[in-house]
Design a protein around this motif. Structure first.
Motif, PDB file in Angstrom:
ATOM      1  N   SER A 106       0.831  -1.098   0.011  1.00 44.61           N
ATOM      2  CA  SER A 106      -0.011   0.029  -0.062  1.00 44.61           C
ATOM      3  C   SER A 106       0.826   1.194  -0.016  1.00 44.61           C
ATOM      4  N   LYS A 107       2.049   1.233   0.529  1.00 42.79           N
ATOM      5  CA  LYS A 107       3.085   2.356   0.253  1.00 42.79           C
ATOM      6  C   LYS A 107       3.592   2.608  -0.985  1.00 42.79           C
ATOM      7  N   GLY A 108       3.329   1.721  -1.995  1.00 42.33           N
ATOM      8  CA  GLY A 108       3.830   1.742  -3.337  1.00 42.33           C
ATOM      9  C   GLY A 108       5.386   1.295  -3.487  1.00 42.33           C
ATOM     10  N   VAL A 109       5.813   0.296  -2.658  1.00 41.96           N
ATOM     11  CA  VAL A 109       7.211  -0.156  -2.705  1.00 41.96           C
ATOM     12  C   VAL A 109       7.162  -1.138  -4.073  1.00 41.96           C
ATOM     13  N   VAL A 110       6.225  -1.881  -4.204  1.00 45.43           N
ATOM     14  CA  VAL A 110       6.456  -2.689  -5.474  1.00 45.43           C
ATOM     15  C   VAL A 110       6.496  -1.789  -6.697  1.00 45.43           C
ATOM     16  N   ASP A 111       5.661  -0.719  -7.013  1.00 44.55           N
ATOM     17  CA  ASP A 111       5.519   0.028  -8.025  1.00 44.55           C
ATOM     18  C   ASP A 111       6.885   0.931  -8.021  1.00 44.55           C
ATOM     19  N   GLY A 112       7.520   1.229  -6.912  1.00 44.44           N
ATOM     20  CA  GLY A 112       8.791   1.943  -6.808  1.00 44.44           C
ATOM     21  C   GLY A 112       9.894   1.300  -7.372  1.00 44.44           C
ATOM     22  N   ILE A 113      10.135   0.108  -7.028  1.00 39.74           N
ATOM     23  CA  ILE A 113      10.998  -0.838  -7.672  1.00 39.74           C
ATOM     24  C   ILE A 113      10.737  -1.078  -9.036  1.00 39.74           C
ATOM     25  N   LEU A 114       9.591  -1.306  -9.498  1.00 38.96           N
ATOM     26  CA  LEU A 114       9.467  -1.538 -10.900  1.00 38.96           C
ATOM     27  C   LEU A 114       9.702  -0.263 -11.897  1.00 38.96           C
ATOM     28  N   ASN A 115       9.276   0.797 -11.275  1.00 36.84           N
ATOM     29  CA  ASN A 115       9.605   2.171 -11.896  1.00 36.84           C
ATOM     30  C   ASN A 115      11.278   2.593 -12.050  1.00 36.84           C
ATOM     31  N   LEU A 116      11.896   2.231 -10.847  1.00 41.56           N
ATOM     32  CA  LEU A 116      13.525   2.263 -10.904  1.00 41.56           C
ATOM     33  C   LEU A 116      14.023   1.190 -11.891  1.00 41.56           C
ATOM     34  N   CYS A 117      13.595   0.252 -11.813  1.00 46.09           N
ATOM     35  CA  CYS A 117      14.139  -0.861 -12.837  1.00 46.09           C
ATOM     36  C   CYS A 117      13.632  -0.859 -14.217  1.00 46.09           C
ATOM     37  N   SER A 118      12.791   0.323 -14.495  1.00 50.87           N
ATOM     38  CA  SER A 118      12.202   0.167 -15.874  1.00 50.87           C
ATOM     39  C   SER A 118      13.130   0.526 -17.047  1.00 50.87           C
ATOM     40  N   PHE A 119      12.999   0.093 -18.017  1.00 49.40           N
ATOM     41  CA  PHE A 119      13.844   0.359 -19.405  1.00 49.40           C
ATOM     42  C   PHE A 119      13.942   1.873 -19.229  1.00 49.40           C
ATOM     43  N   ASP A 120      13.023   2.788 -19.220  1.00 48.63           N
ATOM     44  CA  ASP A 120      13.094   3.920 -19.509  1.00 48.63           C
ATOM     45  C   ASP A 120      13.734   4.659 -18.312  1.00 48.63           C
ATOM     46  N   LYS A 121      13.791   4.388 -17.023  1.00 56.76           N
ATOM     47  CA  LYS A 121      14.304   5.017 -15.971  1.00 56.76           C
ATOM     48  C   LYS A 121      15.762   4.917 -16.165  1.00 56.76           C
TER      49      LYS A 121
END
Ligand code: A3P
Length: 321
Positions: free
Chosen positions: A249-264
């Motif tokens: 609920s704090k968005g930790v999963v999304d945070g990791i996915l964004n950090l590791c995304s191709f674009d980032k």
């Protein structure tokens, strides 16, 4: 004679003379050892790794065929395992200033590449994360004997091939001229490519994952691209560090996915301008990061040919791409 170019020990030089060999992929000499093809410097490392690597039960091993998404898997696993150590993904996170290959070393490319030196890996804090392109059959015995975890990521061989062709063309073309796609394709389909044959590589891990689902987790690049949230949670469960409700609920999963995304990752300075240890510019590990670029490179005939190999080798085992 070409072996003099490489820094090999006597055992490896002698072994090389007994192995089947081919020259392809723009002048790369490949040697077939335990059913798979290696360039000489990697063969040296493989032998050393098989001899010396001692697994801990807590180890995590990331396995891929080259170009199946190793860089992404390294980033995700590192961020996942170290999420409490580096909670702030916007500042001070190692992935912002280091390429994923610097954070998760390859056995054959980084750790065992020096013939005169066996690394002391005991002091690395647990859980240790390593990466390799070795086949399941060729993994060091202690990996199989321990309860360490293996994450295997594979990808549609058509995209693996196209990605590999671009990669080799980029890193080797200056020295060796251009690499005709048809020539590389012919070698890839015969299984002759670094760490190939692709299909046998996949099959070894697929079978093991069916037999021991808590030892080997089998992942597909395409599925991860389509359902990254789901798969990152599955990986966390497999590695016995599941996300809590609160983390979700704090968005930790999304945070990791964004950090590791191709674009980032591909837009970070470190990945645009620097080189990792094995002398390849970081930018070459980030090209498109998409599914299906093979449509832009392969002829209808090539597509039919490679699809028929995949079907013939994998369909009976319940695997398709
Ligand atoms: P493409 O050449 O198809 O773009 P490896 O890391 O095993 O060398 O594989 C490289 C492939 O993974 C390249 O594929 C690259 O663009 C892609 N890739 C790298 N980082 C990625 C990321 N964060 N997410 C998805 N794909 C990524």
């Amino acid at each position: 004679k070409y072996m003099q170019e490489y820094d090999l020990d006597e055992e490896c030089e002698e072994l090389l003379t007994t192995l089947p060999s081919e020259k392809c992929w723009n002048g790369i000499h490949l040697h077939q050892y335990q059913g798979f093809w290696f360039a000489p410097e990697f063969l040296q490392a493989v032998i050393s790794c098989q001899k010396h690597f001692q697994a801990f039960d807590t180890d995590i091993l990331l396995v891929t065929s080259p170009k199946a998404g190793t860089t992404w898997l390294k980033a995700l696993s590192f961020a996942l395992i170290n999420r409490n150590k580096y909670p702030n993904i916007h500042s001070n996170h190692p992935l912002l200033t280091k390429n994923p290959h610097e954070l998760v070393p390859f056995w054959e490319v980084d750790l065992y590449c020096n013939k005169d030196f066996v690394p002391d890996l005991k002091t690395i804090s647990s859980p240790r994360i390593f990466s390799t392109h070795l086949s399941y059959e060729s993994l060091p015995k202690s990996v199989k004997d321990s309860t360490c975890k293996v994450l295997y990521l594979c990808r549609d061989p058509k995209d693996v091939f196209v990605s590999f062709w671009h990669f080799i063309s980029n890193v080797r073309s200056k020295r060796n001229g251009t690499l005709p796609l048809e020539e590389a394709f012919e070698c890839f389909c015969r299984g002759v490519c670094p760490f190939g044959p692709f299909w046998e590589h996949v099959l070894g891990y697929w079978k093991k994952s069916l037999e021991s689902s808590n030892k080997v987790m089998f992942l597909k690049y395409e599925e991860m691209k389509m359902k990254p949230y789901f798969y990152l949670k599955e990986i966390a469960k497999f590695l016995e560090c599941p996300f809590s409700q609160e983390e979700e609920s704090k968005g930790v999963v999304d945070g990791i996915l964004n950090l590791c995304s191709f674009d980032k990752l591909s837009n970070l300075e470190v990945n645009k301008t620097e080189k990792v240890s094995f002398n390849v510019e970081n930018k070459y590990f980030f090209r498109l990061g998409q599914i299906g670029d093979w449509k832009n490179h392969l002829t209808t005939e090539m597509i039919e040919h490679i699809n028929s190999i995949t079907k013939q080798k994998l369909a009976n085992h319940g695997l398709s791409f």
